[in-house]
Motif scaffolding. Sequence first.
Motif, PDB file in Angstrom:
ATOM      1  N   GLU A  16       0.844  -1.196   0.000  1.00 32.59           N
ATOM      2  CA  GLU A  16       0.000   0.000   0.000  1.00 32.59           C
ATOM      3  C   GLU A  16       0.876   1.242   0.000  1.00 32.59           C
ATOM      4  O   GLU A  16       1.815   1.354   0.785  1.00 32.59           O
ATOM      5  N   ILE A  17       0.588   2.170  -0.891  1.00 33.99           N
ATOM      6  CA  ILE A  17       1.289   3.443  -0.947  1.00 33.99           C
ATOM      7  C   ILE A  17       0.564   4.429  -0.037  1.00 33.99           C
ATOM      8  O   ILE A  17      -0.632   4.689  -0.204  1.00 33.99           O
ATOM      9  N   LEU A  18       1.290   4.962   0.936  1.00 35.41           N
ATOM     10  CA  LEU A  18       0.695   5.881   1.891  1.00 35.41           C
ATOM     11  C   LEU A  18       0.897   7.313   1.421  1.00 35.41           C
ATOM     12  O   LEU A  18       2.032   7.784   1.329  1.00 35.41           O
ATOM     13  N   PRO A  19      -0.166   8.025   1.112  1.00 35.37           N
ATOM     14  CA  PRO A  19      -0.012   9.442   0.728  1.00 35.37           C
ATOM     15  C   PRO A  19       0.360  10.276   1.945  1.00 35.37           C
ATOM     16  O   PRO A  19      -0.272  10.188   2.987  1.00 35.37           O
ATOM     17  N   MET A  20       1.406  11.067   1.818  1.00 33.59           N
ATOM     18  CA  MET A  20       1.863  11.907   2.919  1.00 33.59           C
ATOM     19  C   MET A  20       2.115  13.314   2.418  1.00 33.59           C
ATOM     20  O   MET A  20       2.637  13.494   1.313  1.00 33.59           O
ATOM     21  N   PRO A  21       1.739  14.321   3.179  1.00 37.12           N
ATOM     22  CA  PRO A  21       2.008  15.713   2.766  1.00 37.12           C
ATOM     23  C   PRO A  21       3.496  15.948   2.634  1.00 37.12           C
ATOM     24  O   PRO A  21       4.294  15.428   3.408  1.00 37.12           O
ATOM     25  N   TYR A  22       3.848  16.725   1.648  1.00 35.62           N
ATOM     26  CA  TYR A  22       5.256  17.028   1.403  1.00 35.62           C
ATOM     27  C   TYR A  22       5.645  18.238   2.243  1.00 35.62           C
ATOM     28  O   TYR A  22       5.101  19.332   2.076  1.00 35.62           O
ATOM     29  N   VAL A  23       6.562  18.024   3.179  1.00 40.60           N
ATOM     30  CA  VAL A  23       6.992  19.079   4.089  1.00 40.60           C
ATOM     31  C   VAL A  23       8.324  19.649   3.605  1.00 40.60           C
ATOM     32  O   VAL A  23       9.275  18.909   3.379  1.00 40.60           O
ATOM     33  N   THR A  24       8.376  20.936   3.443  1.00 38.83           N
ATOM     34  CA  THR A  24       9.611  21.606   3.043  1.00 38.83           C
ATOM     35  C   THR A  24      10.075  22.511   4.173  1.00 38.83           C
ATOM     36  O   THR A  24       9.368  22.720   5.171  1.00 38.83           O
ATOM     37  N   GLU A  25      11.266  23.067   4.007  1.00 45.22           N
ATOM     38  CA  GLU A  25      11.785  23.982   5.024  1.00 45.22           C
ATOM     39  C   GLU A  25      10.986  25.274   5.096  1.00 45.22           C
ATOM     40  O   GLU A  25      11.105  26.026   6.048  1.00 45.22           O
ATOM     41  N   ALA A  26      10.191  25.538   4.057  1.00 46.20           N
ATOM     42  CA  ALA A  26       9.381  26.747   4.060  1.00 46.20           C
ATOM     43  C   ALA A  26       8.152  26.608   4.955  1.00 46.20           C
ATOM     44  O   ALA A  26       7.485  27.589   5.261  1.00 46.20           O
ATOM     45  N   THR A  27       7.850  25.379   5.372  1.00 47.98           N
ATOM     46  CA  THR A  27       6.697  25.138   6.230  1.00 47.98           C
ATOM     47  C   THR A  27       7.019  25.541   7.667  1.00 47.98           C
ATOM     48  O   THR A  27       7.978  25.035   8.259  1.00 47.98           O
ATOM     49  N   ARG A  28       6.220  26.444   8.207  1.00 50.69           N
ATOM     50  CA  ARG A  28       6.441  26.865   9.596  1.00 50.69           C
ATOM     51  C   ARG A  28       5.872  25.816  10.547  1.00 50.69           C
ATOM     52  O   ARG A  28       4.740  25.360  10.397  1.00 50.69           O
ATOM     53  N   VAL A  29       6.661  25.436  11.520  1.00 52.08           N
ATOM     54  CA  VAL A  29       6.236  24.476  12.529  1.00 52.08           C
ATOM     55  C   VAL A  29       5.824  25.239  13.779  1.00 52.08           C
ATOM     56  O   VAL A  29       6.601  26.038  14.311  1.00 52.08           O
ATOM     57  N   GLN A  30       4.609  25.002  14.231  1.00 48.43           N
ATOM     58  CA  GLN A  30       4.110  25.658  15.427  1.00 48.43           C
ATOM     59  C   GLN A  30       4.311  24.743  16.633  1.00 48.43           C
ATOM     60  O   GLN A  30       3.670  23.716  16.775  1.00 48.43           O
ATOM     61  N   LEU A  31       5.275  25.118  17.506  1.00 44.73           N
ATOM     62  CA  LEU A  31       5.497  24.368  18.728  1.00 44.73           C
ATOM     63  C   LEU A  31       4.425  24.744  19.749  1.00 44.73           C
ATOM     64  O   LEU A  31       4.139  25.928  19.960  1.00 44.73           O
ATOM     65  N   VAL A  32       3.827  23.734  20.357  1.00 44.31           N
ATOM     66  CA  VAL A  32       2.790  23.940  21.372  1.00 44.31           C
ATOM     67  C   VAL A  32       3.325  23.445  22.704  1.00 44.31           C
ATOM     68  O   VAL A  32       3.645  22.259  22.864  1.00 44.31           O
ATOM     69  N   LEU A  33       3.435  24.360  23.668  1.00 42.63           N
ATOM     70  CA  LEU A  33       3.988  24.024  24.976  1.00 42.63           C
ATOM     71  C   LEU A  33       2.948  24.252  26.073  1.00 42.63           C
ATOM     72  O   LEU A  33       2.725  25.390  26.492  1.00 42.63           O
ATOM     73  N   PRO A  34       2.291  23.192  26.558  1.00 38.00           N
ATOM     74  CA  PRO A  34       1.417  23.335  27.728  1.00 38.00           C
ATOM     75  C   PRO A  34       2.282  23.444  28.983  1.00 38.00           C
ATOM     76  O   PRO A  34       3.211  22.678  29.170  1.00 38.00           O
ATOM     77  N   LEU A  35       1.958  24.409  29.822  1.00 38.82           N
ATOM     78  CA  LEU A  35       2.762  24.655  31.023  1.00 38.82           C
ATOM     79  C   LEU A  35       1.884  24.563  32.261  1.00 38.82           C
ATOM     80  O   LEU A  35       0.941  25.332  32.425  1.00 38.82           O
ATOM     81  N   SER A  74      -8.830  30.481  40.720  1.00 35.24           N
ATOM     82  CA  SER A  74      -9.526  31.684  40.297  1.00 35.24           C
ATOM     83  C   SER A  74      -9.727  32.640  41.469  1.00 35.24           C
ATOM     84  O   SER A  74     -10.119  32.232  42.565  1.00 35.24           O
ATOM     85  N   GLY A  75      -9.437  33.910  41.250  1.00 38.29           N
ATOM     86  CA  GLY A  75      -9.622  34.915  42.281  1.00 38.29           C
ATOM     87  C   GLY A  75      -8.386  35.181  43.119  1.00 38.29           C
ATOM     88  O   GLY A  75      -8.407  36.065  43.978  1.00 38.29           O
ATOM     89  N   GLN A  76      -7.316  34.450  42.896  1.00 41.11           N
ATOM     90  CA  GLN A  76      -6.089  34.689  43.655  1.00 41.11           C
ATOM     91  C   GLN A  76      -5.416  35.965  43.174  1.00 41.11           C
ATOM     92  O   GLN A  76      -5.432  36.296  41.996  1.00 41.11           O
ATOM     93  N   ASP A  77      -4.816  36.695  44.124  1.00 45.60           N
ATOM     94  CA  ASP A  77      -4.178  37.966  43.799  1.00 45.60           C
ATOM     95  C   ASP A  77      -2.886  37.777  43.013  1.00 45.60           C
ATOM     96  O   ASP A  77      -2.623  38.465  42.043  1.00 45.60           O
ATOM     97  N   LYS A  78      -2.064  36.820  43.420  1.00 41.53           N
ATOM     98  CA  LYS A  78      -0.758  36.621  42.793  1.00 41.53           C
ATOM     99  C   LYS A  78      -0.866  35.645  41.624  1.00 41.53           C
ATOM    100  O   LYS A  78      -1.452  34.577  41.743  1.00 41.53           O
ATOM    101  N   ASP A  79      -0.292  36.032  40.507  1.00 37.74           N
ATOM    102  CA  ASP A  79      -0.270  35.179  39.330  1.00 37.74           C
ATOM    103  C   ASP A  79       0.948  34.262  39.413  1.00 37.74           C
ATOM    104  O   ASP A  79       2.089  34.720  39.444  1.00 37.74           O
ATOM    105  N   VAL A  80       0.713  32.948  39.438  1.00 39.17           N
ATOM    106  CA  VAL A  80       1.815  31.997  39.580  1.00 39.17           C
ATOM    107  C   VAL A  80       2.716  32.006  38.346  1.00 39.17           C
ATOM    108  O   VAL A  80       3.865  31.559  38.410  1.00 39.17           O
ATOM    109  N   TYR A  81       2.220  32.511  37.225  1.00 36.98           N
ATOM    110  CA  TYR A  81       2.999  32.534  35.988  1.00 36.98           C
ATOM    111  C   TYR A  81       3.580  33.916  35.689  1.00 36.98           C
ATOM    112  O   TYR A  81       3.973  34.192  34.562  1.00 36.98           O
TER     113      TYR A  81
END
Length: 270
Positions: A16-35, A74-81
């Motif tokens: 089976e031939i698997l179709p895959m999107p062609y990724v080039t260096e021009a494609t911006r990668v969005q890093l997602v960081l949950p903190l 919610s409602g705390q005065d100090k922001d932990v971040y």
Amino acid sequence: MITKRLSLLRPLGLVEILPMPYVTEATRVQLVLPLLTSDLGHIAGFLDAFATNLLDPQENVGLNVLLVYDVSSSGQDKDVYEEVRSMLTELERRYKTFLRLELANVRTESPSQVRLMEVVSKKHSMDTLFFLVSVWSEEYSPEVLRRGFSGPQSAEFLHDGHFDRLSSSEFCFYNSDFMRARSRMTAEVQEEVDEDNGDAELLELFLRHSDLHVFRALEPALVQRFSLKKCSTHLSGESYHRCVLGSLEAMGSRVHLAMALFDRDQTNST
């Protein structure tokens, strides 16, 4: 006595031939960081590695940081971040010419991968390429890895590591595939996101609600530092079991564990 020799041949099955999107260096990668609040001690190291290995070489990447607040905060005065916000502001100032930084606040009791990606995916186009990472993720350039080592590239550096086949904290996928699988999951359960489905991991989402082929690949340039991770009880039974087993396997190889037990027994016997 009759001796017979047989030559058996098992031909390949259906190719089976698997179709895959062609990724080039021009494609911006969005890093997602949950903190999470439990990750605050590691965010500085992640941002340093991100700046050194991706921003200094001017790689085509964007950074999406999700500050996950507990509902009870919610409602705390100090922001932990507050300190994290200052770090991100300084990072954006230093690389203001090309850094694309997005910051979002999320309040939830169960910060699952699917729930968090729903927040990010709505802000990007369907053809966006996402790379979900954690504060323990590090990307090293080949130039750094080759310094000081006479053996094969990265062999010495990864000598005490292992390929964690149970980990899914790093995940790369297209927004269109995520949205399609998310819609299919909603249709199959015939209701909007409930507590069980919303707590699903991305791996479960793509395996159960899409026709995609999910690949796990060994990437020597991507390293995950060891840390004692707390497995969320909101995960499904399979995901929770995989998280606990992965944490146990990450403690060390059998040789290292055996040496630790031997040293402990020797100390107790004296």
